[in-house]
Scaffold this motif. Sequence first.
Motif, mmCIF file in Angstrom:
data_model
loop_
_atom_site.group_PDB
_atom_site.id
_atom_site.type_symbol
_atom_site.label_atom_id
_atom_site.label_comp_id
_atom_site.label_asym_id
_atom_site.label_seq_id
_atom_site.Cartn_x
_atom_site.Cartn_y
_atom_site.Cartn_z
ATOM 1 N N SER A 1 0.262 -1.113 -0.249
ATOM 2 C CA SER A 1 -0.678 0.129 -0.199
ATOM 3 C C SER A 1 0.478 1.533 -0.280
ATOM 4 O O SER A 1 0.566 2.510 -0.283
ATOM 5 N N PHE A 2 2.556 0.721 0.182
ATOM 6 C CA PHE A 2 3.030 2.230 0.453
ATOM 7 C C PHE A 2 4.280 1.905 -0.322
ATOM 8 O O PHE A 2 5.000 0.858 -0.756
ATOM 9 N N HIS A 3 5.266 3.166 -0.452
ATOM 10 C CA HIS A 3 6.573 2.876 -0.822
ATOM 11 C C HIS A 3 7.477 3.804 -0.027
ATOM 12 O O HIS A 3 6.612 5.153 0.263
ATOM 13 N N MET A 4 8.455 3.669 0.329
ATOM 14 C CA MET A 4 9.431 4.353 0.972
ATOM 15 C C MET A 4 10.654 4.475 0.807
ATOM 16 O O MET A 4 10.706 3.497 -0.234
ATOM 17 N N PHE A 5 11.265 5.312 1.410
ATOM 18 C CA PHE A 5 12.190 5.904 0.953
ATOM 19 C C PHE A 5 12.939 6.583 -0.415
ATOM 20 O O PHE A 5 13.106 5.778 -0.892
ATOM 21 N N VAL A 6 11.364 6.669 -1.298
ATOM 22 C CA VAL A 6 11.505 7.443 -2.291
ATOM 23 C C VAL A 6 12.877 8.038 -2.799
ATOM 24 O O VAL A 6 13.232 7.502 -3.812
ATOM 25 N N ARG A 7 13.094 8.899 -1.839
ATOM 26 C CA ARG A 7 13.627 9.558 -2.426
ATOM 27 C C ARG A 7 15.363 9.180 -2.542
ATOM 28 O O ARG A 7 16.345 9.552 -3.344
ATOM 29 N N SER A 8 15.624 8.300 -1.957
ATOM 30 C CA SER A 8 16.391 6.591 -2.464
ATOM 31 C C SER A 8 16.531 5.618 -3.641
ATOM 32 O O SER A 8 17.438 5.024 -4.026
ATOM 33 N N ALA A 9 15.745 5.741 -4.306
ATOM 34 C CA ALA A 9 15.382 5.293 -5.694
ATOM 35 C C ALA A 9 16.451 4.733 -6.533
ATOM 36 O O ALA A 9 16.307 6.672 -7.020
ATOM 37 N N PRO A 10 16.750 4.600 -7.081
ATOM 38 C CA PRO A 10 17.971 4.869 -7.902
ATOM 39 C C PRO A 10 17.435 4.967 -9.299
ATOM 40 O O PRO A 10 16.166 4.971 -10.091
ATOM 41 N N ASP A 11 18.222 5.509 -10.132
ATOM 42 C CA ASP A 11 17.949 6.380 -11.562
ATOM 43 C C ASP A 11 17.465 4.656 -12.653
ATOM 44 O O ASP A 11 16.595 4.989 -13.077
ATOM 45 N N TRP A 12 18.462 3.771 -11.951
ATOM 46 C CA TRP A 12 17.533 2.515 -12.889
ATOM 47 C C TRP A 12 16.412 1.874 -11.925
ATOM 48 O O TRP A 12 15.924 0.633 -12.996
ATOM 49 N N ALA A 13 16.300 1.929 -11.582
ATOM 50 C CA ALA A 13 15.441 1.652 -10.316
ATOM 51 C C ALA A 13 13.836 2.679 -10.478
ATOM 52 O O ALA A 13 13.507 2.454 -8.840
ATOM 53 N N PRO A 14 12.988 2.972 -11.240
ATOM 54 C CA PRO A 14 12.443 4.448 -10.290
ATOM 55 C C PRO A 14 11.552 3.513 -10.250
ATOM 56 O O PRO A 14 10.773 2.713 -10.172
#
Length: 140
Positions: A112-125
């Motif tokens: 139901s959520f995504h967390m630490f989206v700030r850390s998502a790498p460019d190769w896995a948005p």
Amino acid sequence: MPDATLPVNGSCLCGAVRFRVSGPFRSVGYCHCTHCQKRTGTGWSTNGRVAQGDFELLNGLAELRAWAPTTGVPKLFCGECGAHLFSGDPLNDEEVAIRIGAFDGPVDAKPSFHMFVRSAPDWAPVPDDGLVRYEMLRPS
């Protein structure tokens, strides 16, 4: 009302560590933090939380190993096969954090959520899937 598919069993790759969940997930979500990226070798991990009373470690306590990062909670894995299973202390924490991929079969685990989206790498948005997003840790 309990889920008709419960209980569900889980294990590591080699079967040395086995567990059972007898109650519903309190939450399920994707974590994009850098620890999860390094630990899994992917862009995120999918984790579910259950009440301590709904979790049972069936066998493998002696095989469980933990890595305690300087920030965050310990990450537990099987010392035999290396499969990552839990975060925190599954025997004492109020909630048990379990890697969804560690279950032996299908589970009713709808993130139901995504967390630490700030850390998502460019190769896995982070996908545009309509789920709630948290820049950092999801509030309790």
